[in-house]
Design a protein around this motif. Structure first.
Motif, PDB file in Angstrom:
ATOM      1  N   HIS A  26       0.834  -1.220   0.000  1.00 44.82           N
ATOM      2  CA  HIS A  26       0.000   0.000   0.000  1.00 44.82           C
ATOM      3  C   HIS A  26       0.863   1.262   0.000  1.00 44.82           C
ATOM      4  CE1 HIS A  26      -2.908  -3.027   1.067  1.00 44.82           C
ATOM      5  NE2 HIS A  26      -2.214  -3.316   2.148  1.00 44.82           N
ATOM      6  N   GLY A  27       1.912   1.265   0.816  1.00 47.40           N
ATOM      7  CA  GLY A  27       2.787   2.425   0.948  1.00 47.40           C
ATOM      8  C   GLY A  27       3.493   2.309   2.291  1.00 47.40           C
ATOM      9  N   HIS A  28       4.551   3.089   2.469  1.00 53.54           N
ATOM     10  CA  HIS A  28       5.274   3.050   3.744  1.00 53.54           C
ATOM     11  C   HIS A  28       4.423   3.641   4.862  1.00 53.54           C
ATOM     12  CE1 HIS A  28       9.239   1.589   2.476  1.00 53.54           C
ATOM     13  NE2 HIS A  28       9.047   2.256   1.351  1.00 53.54           N
ATOM     14  N   ARG A  29       4.528   3.047   6.017  1.00 55.07           N
ATOM     15  CA  ARG A  29       3.814   3.496   7.227  1.00 55.07           C
ATOM     16  C   ARG A  29       2.312   3.672   6.965  1.00 55.07           C
ATOM     17  NH1 ARG A  29       4.746   7.860   9.984  1.00 55.07           N
ATOM     18  NH2 ARG A  29       5.878   9.010   8.384  1.00 55.07           N
ATOM     19  N   GLU A  30       1.720   2.661   6.383  1.00 56.74           N
ATOM     20  CA  GLU A  30       0.263   2.671   6.149  1.00 56.74           C
ATOM     21  C   GLU A  30      -0.404   2.855   7.515  1.00 56.74           C
ATOM     22  OE1 GLU A  30      -3.619   2.214   5.161  1.00 56.74           O
ATOM     23  OE2 GLU A  30      -2.653   1.017   6.728  1.00 56.74           O
ATOM     24  N   PRO A  31      -1.280   3.860   7.667  1.00 55.98           N
ATOM     25  CA  PRO A  31      -1.769   4.220   9.005  1.00 55.98           C
ATOM     26  C   PRO A  31      -2.455   3.082   9.771  1.00 55.98           C
ATOM     27  CG  PRO A  31      -2.316   5.918   7.400  1.00 55.98           C
ATOM     28  CD  PRO A  31      -1.729   4.785   6.623  1.00 55.98           C
ATOM     29  N   ARG A  32      -3.301   2.295   9.118  1.00 64.22           N
ATOM     30  CA  ARG A  32      -4.007   1.228   9.846  1.00 64.22           C
ATOM     31  C   ARG A  32      -3.036   0.156  10.331  1.00 64.22           C
ATOM     32  NH1 ARG A  32      -9.427  -0.455   6.564  1.00 64.22           N
ATOM     33  NH2 ARG A  32      -9.779  -1.643   8.486  1.00 64.22           N
ATOM     34  N   ILE A  33      -2.014  -0.124   9.522  1.00 65.16           N
ATOM     35  CA  ILE A  33      -1.038  -1.149   9.912  1.00 65.16           C
ATOM     36  C   ILE A  33      -0.169  -0.630  11.065  1.00 65.16           C
ATOM     37  CG2 ILE A  33       0.941  -2.514   9.116  1.00 65.16           C
ATOM     38  CD1 ILE A  33      -0.462  -2.604   6.336  1.00 65.16           C
ATOM     39  N   MET A  34       0.238   0.639  10.967  1.00 64.95           N
ATOM     40  CA  MET A  34       1.042   1.224  12.055  1.00 64.95           C
ATOM     41  C   MET A  34       0.247   1.239  13.363  1.00 64.95           C
ATOM     42  SD  MET A  34       4.002   1.907  10.755  1.00 64.95           S
ATOM     43  CE  MET A  34       3.735   0.477   9.722  1.00 64.95           C
ATOM     44  N   ALA A  35      -1.047   1.571  13.274  1.00 61.78           N
ATOM     45  CA  ALA A  35      -1.889   1.628  14.476  1.00 61.78           C
ATOM     46  C   ALA A  35      -2.036   0.235  15.085  1.00 61.78           C
ATOM     47  CB  ALA A  35      -3.259   2.212  14.126  1.00 61.78           C
ATOM     48  N   ALA A  36      -2.170  -0.782  14.238  1.00 59.20           N
ATOM     49  CA  ALA A  36      -2.330  -2.157  14.728  1.00 59.20           C
ATOM     50  C   ALA A  36      -1.061  -2.615  15.449  1.00 59.20           C
ATOM     51  CB  ALA A  36      -2.650  -3.101  13.563  1.00 59.20           C
ATOM     52  N   ILE A  37       0.096  -2.242  14.907  1.00 59.44           N
ATOM     53  CA  ILE A  37       1.368  -2.600  15.543  1.00 59.44           C
ATOM     54  C   ILE A  37       1.471  -1.926  16.917  1.00 59.44           C
ATOM     55  CG2 ILE A  37       3.876  -2.262  15.397  1.00 59.44           C
ATOM     56  CD1 ILE A  37       3.592  -2.662  12.325  1.00 59.44           C
ATOM     57  N   ALA A  38       1.130  -0.633  16.953  1.00 62.21           N
ATOM     58  CA  ALA A  38       1.219   0.112  18.213  1.00 62.21           C
ATOM     59  C   ALA A  38       0.274  -0.479  19.255  1.00 62.21           C
ATOM     60  CB  ALA A  38       0.886   1.586  17.962  1.00 62.21           C
ATOM     61  N   ALA A  39      -0.952  -0.814  18.835  1.00 58.19           N
ATOM     62  CA  ALA A  39      -1.932  -1.358  19.782  1.00 58.19           C
ATOM     63  C   ALA A  39      -1.480  -2.726  20.289  1.00 58.19           C
ATOM     64  CB  ALA A  39      -3.303  -1.461  19.112  1.00 58.19           C
ATOM     65  N   GLN A  40      -0.959  -3.549  19.388  1.00 52.48           N
ATOM     66  CA  GLN A  40      -0.526  -4.890  19.801  1.00 52.48           C
ATOM     67  C   GLN A  40       0.651  -4.807  20.775  1.00 52.48           C
ATOM     68  OE1 GLN A  40      -2.081  -7.706  19.321  1.00 52.48           O
ATOM     69  NE2 GLN A  40      -0.543  -8.721  20.593  1.00 52.48           N
ATOM     70  N   ALA A  41       1.525  -3.827  20.556  1.00 54.41           N
ATOM     71  CA  ALA A  41       2.696  -3.667  21.440  1.00 54.41           C
ATOM     72  C   ALA A  41       2.277  -3.316  22.865  1.00 54.41           C
ATOM     73  CB  ALA A  41       3.634  -2.599  20.873  1.00 54.41           C
ATOM     74  N   GLU A  42       1.058  -2.857  23.052  1.00 53.39           N
ATOM     75  CA  GLU A  42       0.543  -2.563  24.397  1.00 53.39           C
ATOM     76  C   GLU A  42       0.104  -3.828  25.125  1.00 53.39           C
ATOM     77  OE1 GLU A  42       0.034   0.595  25.927  1.00 53.39           O
ATOM     78  OE2 GLU A  42       1.390   1.235  24.319  1.00 53.39           O
ATOM     79  N   ARG A  43      -0.065  -4.958  24.385  1.00 54.56           N
ATOM     80  CA  ARG A  43      -0.706  -6.127  24.995  1.00 54.56           C
ATOM     81  C   ARG A  43       0.174  -7.361  25.125  1.00 54.56           C
ATOM     82  NH1 ARG A  43      -5.249  -4.161  22.075  1.00 54.56           N
ATOM     83  NH2 ARG A  43      -4.812  -5.485  20.284  1.00 54.56           N
ATOM     84  N   LEU A  44       0.830  -7.737  24.015  1.00 47.77           N
ATOM     85  CA  LEU A  44       1.534  -9.035  24.010  1.00 47.77           C
ATOM     86  C   LEU A  44       2.661  -8.945  23.000  1.00 47.77           C
ATOM     87  CD1 LEU A  44       1.628 -12.160  24.656  1.00 47.77           C
ATOM     88  CD2 LEU A  44       0.000 -12.450  22.775  1.00 47.77           C
ATOM     89  N   ASP A  45       3.879  -9.255  23.412  1.00 53.23           N
ATOM     90  CA  ASP A  45       4.988  -9.148  22.461  1.00 53.23           C
ATOM     91  C   ASP A  45       5.266 -10.457  21.729  1.00 53.23           C
ATOM     92  OD1 ASP A  45       5.971 -10.284  24.795  1.00 53.23           O
ATOM     93  OD2 ASP A  45       7.764  -9.037  24.892  1.00 53.23           O
ATOM     94  N   GLN A  46       5.915 -11.393  22.405  1.00 53.88           N
ATOM     95  CA  GLN A  46       6.330 -12.625  21.726  1.00 53.88           C
ATOM     96  C   GLN A  46       6.041 -13.788  22.649  1.00 53.88           C
ATOM     97  OE1 GLN A  46       7.643 -13.760  18.855  1.00 53.88           O
ATOM     98  NE2 GLN A  46       8.248 -15.765  19.624  1.00 53.88           N
ATOM     99  N   ILE A  47       5.438 -14.838  22.124  1.00 54.70           N
ATOM    100  CA  ILE A  47       5.318 -16.078  22.917  1.00 54.70           C
ATOM    101  C   ILE A  47       5.649 -17.270  22.035  1.00 54.70           C
ATOM    102  CG2 ILE A  47       3.568 -15.251  24.553  1.00 54.70           C
ATOM    103  CD1 ILE A  47       1.617 -17.178  22.829  1.00 54.70           C
ATOM    104  N   ILE A  48       5.971 -18.367  22.702  1.00 55.65           N
ATOM    105  CA  ILE A  48       6.172 -19.633  21.990  1.00 55.65           C
ATOM    106  C   ILE A  48       4.890 -19.978  21.236  1.00 55.65           C
ATOM    107  CG2 ILE A  48       5.496 -20.885  24.080  1.00 55.65           C
ATOM    108  CD1 ILE A  48       7.319 -23.167  23.211  1.00 55.65           C
ATOM    109  N   PHE A  49       5.044 -20.562  20.043  1.00 56.08           N
ATOM    110  CA  PHE A  49       3.853 -20.894  19.250  1.00 56.08           C
ATOM    111  C   PHE A  49       3.633 -22.408  19.159  1.00 56.08           C
ATOM    112  CE2 PHE A  49       1.118 -20.388  15.348  1.00 56.08           C
ATOM    113  CZ  PHE A  49       0.185 -19.547  15.936  1.00 56.08           C
TER     114      PHE A  49
END
Ligand SMILES: *Cc1c(COP(=O)(O)O)cnc(C)c1O
Length: 413
Positions: free
Chosen positions: A49-72
């Motif tokens: 879509h383009g660099h720093r697509e707003p919806r994707i950037m927002a999703a990354i920021a929101a996810q970083a508030e909740r859960l980073d990395q876990i075993i899968f």
């Protein structure tokens, strides 16, 4: 002091400048020394879509508030479930299973391992892989093995496994490709792996959808698994969500990466038809699928992918892709002095000079510097110049790219 960084596909001994990028937006990169660079190759084919697509950037920021990395292995999380559910809605219904990894190369390694596991678990071991000439599937030992041999991998050749290569379906020679595939399929190989409709790193060479359809049909007739490496072609690059769609082909195994997160963060999936999953499904632990990497299905990367899927479901991405294809085609047609102009969806390519395609062609570094001096990120494959921009690129940016290519064609003819 010079930087300790050892860059990929870079000959540091040539002393070429390595600009530092501090910011990106849309189709533009901004360097520390104040330049605005047009990203004509989507930062190596990833940015859709383009660099720093707003919806994707927002999703990354929101996810970083909740859960980073876990075993899968044996654990799951909501972003991965959302991506898997979204892929089942978007991709062909026959592809019922989603295996996560973190790069295009890994997605392909996983596909090859799934194919071999399928055959072994069915009690009819097969291991031979058929590949298409000029193919590129990554830089790991396994993916180099199924890719074209050349300057890229001469040093590693002794470690690469043996494959059967089907000739590229060049215009007029399509039947030879199909005949070679038919003959190779009689030896009961495990799978055929192809880049659908266009080989990327092999020189941006296109072939017709009916050939892709016939290749898939031959594989189906001989029960040879058909692996589509859509790492470059997926997510609208060729004008459709998947290149395979244009041939009415549903692969047995599908590899996706680059545009899966819109190009924001690394993630990959390998999707498989149900029988491939079922061949591994058992109460016998020895039959499980033996593959994982530490960051498999990283939640932040999955959140980016889920946002990308939402964009695909809710916004007119294919209309934007079609519009870009039209705008590029007009500029490509007006280019003087180039050889073999070709386009597929958002990808356009031309050849310069007299020599054939050769990655280490002397023209390569000259072209690289020529475009760098004009604030353009273009990275020719030898003497093939290709344009593969983010879908949001505007007319002025396209004009700058095509004016420079025209100038290069004149200077380096
Ligand atoms: C880029 C590419 C790969 C490798 O992906 P990476 O993320 O660089 O490992 C594999 N297949 C194709 C067709 C590609 O274009």
């Amino acid at each position: 002091m010079t930087s300790p960084i050892w860059h990929p596909f870079t000959q540091h001994g040539l002393g070429e400048p390595i600009p530092t990028v501090v910011r990106s937006e849309g189709a533009a990169l901004f360097t520390r020394d104040g330049r605005r660079i047009v990203d004509a190759i989507s930062s190596w084919w990833v940015t859709t879509h383009g660099h720093r697509e707003p919806r994707i950037m927002a999703a990354i920021a929101a996810q970083a508030e909740r859960l980073d990395q876990i075993i899968f292995a044996g654990w799951s999380h909501e972003p991965a479930e959302a991506v898997a559910a979204g892929l089942l809605r978007l991709m062909p219904p026959a592809l019922t299973r989603v295996f996560f990894s973190d790069s295009g190369s890994t997605a392909v390694e996983v596909a090859l391992k799934m194919a071999l596991g399928y055959w072994l678990n069915r009690g009819e071991p097969r291991h031979r892989i058929l590949v298409l000439e000029h193919g590129y599937h990554g830089d790991t030992i396994g993916t180099m093995s199924v890719g074209a041999r050349g300057a890229f991998n001469r040093a590693y050749e002794p470690l690469l496994f043996d494959v059967a290569t089907i000739p590229f379906p060049a215009a007029g020679a399509e039947q030879a490709t199909l005949d070679a595939l038919e003959a190779a399929c009689r030896a009961a190989p495990a799978a055929l792996i192809v880049e659908p409709l266009i080989v990327g790193a092999g020189g941006m060479l296109t072939y017709p959808s009916h050939v892709l359809a016939e290749m898939a049909a031959i594989c189906a007739r001989h029960a040879v698994l058909f692996i589509a490496d859509e790492v470059m072609t997926g997510w609208g690059r060729t004008g459709t969500l998947l290149a395979c769609e244009q041939a009415g082909v549903v692969p047995d195994i599908l590899c996706l990466s680059k545009g899966l997160t819109g190009g924001a963060v690394p993630l990959a999936v390998t999707m498989a038809r149900e029988p491939i999953y079922q061949a591994h499904y058992s109460d016998d632990r020895a039959r499980m699928f033996f593959h994982s990497s530490s960051y498999t299905a990283n939640p932040i990367a999955c959140a980016a992918a889920a946002a990308n899927i939402a964009i695909w479901e809710e916004e007119p991405v294919l209309a934007q892709v079609a519009d870009l294809a039209t705008r590029q085609a007009a500029r490509l047609a007006a280019l003087p002095g180039v050889r073999h102009p070709r386009a597929l969806g958002t990808i356009a390519a031309v050849d310069l000079g007299r020599d054939g395609a050769d990655y280490l062609s002397a023209l390569g570094p000259k072209l690289l510097a020529f475009f760098r001096d004009r604030d353009l990120l273009l990275r020719p494959l030898g003497n093939t110049i290709y344009v593969m921009p983010p879908y949001c690129i505007d007319d002025a940016e396209l004009d700058a790219i095509y004016a420079a290519i025209g100038e290069a064609a004149e200077r380096f003819a």
